[in-house]
Motif scaffolding. Sequence first.
Motif, PDB file in Angstrom:
ATOM      1  N   MET A   1       0.838  -1.172   0.000  1.00 48.74           N
ATOM      2  CA  MET A   1       0.000   0.000   0.000  1.00 48.74           C
ATOM      3  C   MET A   1       0.886   1.240   0.000  1.00 48.74           C
ATOM      4  N   THR A   2       0.515   2.228  -0.811  1.00 51.76           N
ATOM      5  CA  THR A   2       1.276   3.466  -0.916  1.00 51.76           C
ATOM      6  C   THR A   2       0.632   4.538  -0.064  1.00 51.76           C
ATOM      7  N   ASP A   3       1.435   5.222   0.740  1.00 54.13           N
ATOM      8  CA  ASP A   3       0.930   6.348   1.524  1.00 54.13           C
ATOM      9  C   ASP A   3       1.086   7.622   0.715  1.00 54.13           C
ATOM     10  N   PHE A   4       0.006   8.369   0.597  1.00 49.68           N
ATOM     11  CA  PHE A   4       0.037   9.633  -0.115  1.00 49.68           C
ATOM     12  C   PHE A   4       0.066  10.763   0.894  1.00 49.68           C
ATOM     13  N   PRO A   5       0.829  11.826   0.597  1.00 45.41           N
ATOM     14  CA  PRO A   5       0.866  12.948   1.538  1.00 45.41           C
ATOM     15  C   PRO A   5      -0.508  13.601   1.649  1.00 45.41           C
ATOM     16  N   THR A   6      -0.853  14.002   2.868  1.00 43.87           N
ATOM     17  CA  THR A   6      -2.149  14.636   3.082  1.00 43.87           C
ATOM     18  C   THR A   6      -2.050  16.153   3.057  1.00 43.87           C
ATOM     19  N   SER A   7      -0.856  16.696   3.065  1.00 43.72           N
ATOM     20  CA  SER A   7      -0.700  18.144   3.032  1.00 43.72           C
ATOM     21  C   SER A   7      -0.365  18.589   1.610  1.00 43.72           C
ATOM     22  N   ASP A   8      -0.461  19.893   1.395  1.00 44.73           N
ATOM     23  CA  ASP A   8      -0.143  20.468   0.086  1.00 44.73           C
ATOM     24  C   ASP A   8       1.351  20.312  -0.174  1.00 44.73           C
ATOM     25  N   PRO A   9       1.745  19.593  -1.248  1.00 41.91           N
ATOM     26  CA  PRO A   9       3.171  19.374  -1.504  1.00 41.91           C
ATOM     27  C   PRO A   9       3.880  20.583  -2.123  1.00 41.91           C
ATOM     28  N   MET A  10       3.129  21.628  -2.491  1.00 42.87           N
ATOM     29  CA  MET A  10       3.763  22.767  -3.140  1.00 42.87           C
ATOM     30  C   MET A  10       4.411  23.674  -2.092  1.00 42.87           C
ATOM     31  N   THR A  11       5.700  23.857  -2.229  1.00 43.37           N
ATOM     32  CA  THR A  11       6.441  24.712  -1.309  1.00 43.37           C
ATOM     33  C   THR A  11       6.178  26.186  -1.625  1.00 43.37           C
ATOM     34  N   PRO A  12       6.518  27.078  -0.718  1.00 41.39           N
ATOM     35  CA  PRO A  12       6.381  28.507  -1.023  1.00 41.39           C
ATOM     36  C   PRO A  12       7.184  28.916  -2.265  1.00 41.39           C
ATOM     37  N   ARG A  13       8.367  28.315  -2.457  1.00 42.58           N
ATOM     38  CA  ARG A  13       9.168  28.622  -3.648  1.00 42.58           C
ATOM     39  C   ARG A  13       8.417  28.215  -4.907  1.00 42.58           C
ATOM     40  N   ALA A  14       7.849  27.008  -4.915  1.00 41.34           N
ATOM     41  CA  ALA A  14       7.111  26.528  -6.081  1.00 41.34           C
ATOM     42  C   ALA A  14       5.882  27.393  -6.343  1.00 41.34           C
ATOM     43  N   ALA A  15       5.163  27.755  -5.293  1.00 42.03           N
ATOM     44  CA  ALA A  15       3.969  28.584  -5.458  1.00 42.03           C
ATOM     45  C   ALA A  15       4.332  29.951  -6.038  1.00 42.03           C
ATOM     46  N   GLY A  16       5.431  30.535  -5.583  1.00 44.32           N
ATOM     47  CA  GLY A  16       5.878  31.814  -6.129  1.00 44.32           C
ATOM     48  C   GLY A  16       6.263  31.711  -7.597  1.00 44.32           C
ATOM     49  N   CYS A  17       6.960  30.630  -7.939  1.00 47.72           N
ATOM     50  CA  CYS A  17       7.338  30.420  -9.341  1.00 47.72           C
ATOM     51  C   CYS A  17       6.108  30.229 -10.210  1.00 47.72           C
ATOM     52  N   LEU A  18       5.131  29.465  -9.716  1.00 47.03           N
ATOM     53  CA  LEU A  18       3.909  29.248 -10.483  1.00 47.03           C
ATOM     54  C   LEU A  18       3.180  30.569 -10.707  1.00 47.03           C
ATOM     55  N   MET A  19       3.107  31.407  -9.702  1.00 44.53           N
ATOM     56  CA  MET A  19       2.443  32.707  -9.861  1.00 44.53           C
ATOM     57  C   MET A  19       3.145  33.553 -10.921  1.00 44.53           C
ATOM     58  N   ARG A  20       4.482  33.563 -10.907  1.00 39.47           N
ATOM     59  CA  ARG A  20       5.228  34.299 -11.942  1.00 39.47           C
ATOM     60  C   ARG A  20       4.913  33.746 -13.329  1.00 39.47           C
ATOM     61  N   GLY A  21       4.888  32.438 -13.452  1.00 37.99           N
ATOM     62  CA  GLY A  21       4.624  31.812 -14.741  1.00 37.99           C
ATOM     63  C   GLY A  21       3.210  32.043 -15.227  1.00 37.99           C
ATOM     64  N   LEU A  22       2.241  32.010 -14.310  1.00 35.55           N
ATOM     65  CA  LEU A  22       0.850  32.228 -14.709  1.00 35.55           C
ATOM     66  C   LEU A  22       0.622  33.633 -15.229  1.00 35.55           C
ATOM     67  N   GLU A  23       1.351  34.595 -14.701  1.00 37.31           N
ATOM     68  CA  GLU A  23       1.242  35.970 -15.210  1.00 37.31           C
ATOM     69  C   GLU A  23       1.649  36.027 -16.677  1.00 37.31           C
ATOM     70  N   GLU A  24       2.695  35.315 -17.039  1.00 36.40           N
ATOM     71  CA  GLU A  24       3.146  35.277 -18.432  1.00 36.40           C
ATOM     72  C   GLU A  24       2.199  34.454 -19.306  1.00 36.40           C
ATOM     73  N   LEU A  25       1.733  33.326 -18.791  1.00 43.17           N
ATOM     74  CA  LEU A  25       0.826  32.465 -19.557  1.00 43.17           C
ATOM     75  C   LEU A  25      -0.506  33.147 -19.830  1.00 43.17           C
ATOM     76  N   ASP A  26      -0.899  34.048 -18.964  1.00 46.19           N
ATOM     77  CA  ASP A  26      -2.157  34.765 -19.156  1.00 46.19           C
ATOM     78  C   ASP A  26      -2.159  35.539 -20.474  1.00 46.19           C
ATOM     79  N   LEU A  27      -0.983  35.894 -20.969  1.00 46.38           N
ATOM     80  CA  LEU A  27      -0.868  36.638 -22.222  1.00 46.38           C
ATOM     81  C   LEU A  27      -1.104  35.762 -23.451  1.00 46.38           C
ATOM     82  N   VAL A  28      -0.966  34.438 -23.323  1.00 44.33           N
ATOM     83  CA  VAL A  28      -1.065  33.548 -24.487  1.00 44.33           C
ATOM     84  C   VAL A  28      -2.181  32.514 -24.399  1.00 44.33           C
TER      85      VAL A  28
END
Length: 85
Positions: A1-28
């Motif tokens: 049986m595989t245990d899956f994490p119950t918390s959000d795996p996205m770190t603050p660094r990843a969330a910040g990078c995603l926000m930067r990327g989404l701003e650019e993707l919004d243009l296309v």
Amino acid sequence: MTDFPTSDPMTPRAAGCLMRGLEELDLVTVAPLRLRAHASGPAHEVFDLQEEYELGPRGRRFLLSIDAGRDGAMLVRVGGQPEWS
């Protein structure tokens, strides 16, 4: 049986990078985006995103790589339907 994490795996660094990327993707992109997958490396955050239309087929897919320590990013379209007019 595989245990899956119950918390959000996205770190603050990843969330910040995603926000930067989404701003650019919004243009296309023309539809809301769904995060399909995410991977972290020592210097990069990589996201697999796909346009999700309310009706009709799924839209285009994108791979977005963000250099976490700098302003660098790379966007690659990897498939999906053609852009709607």
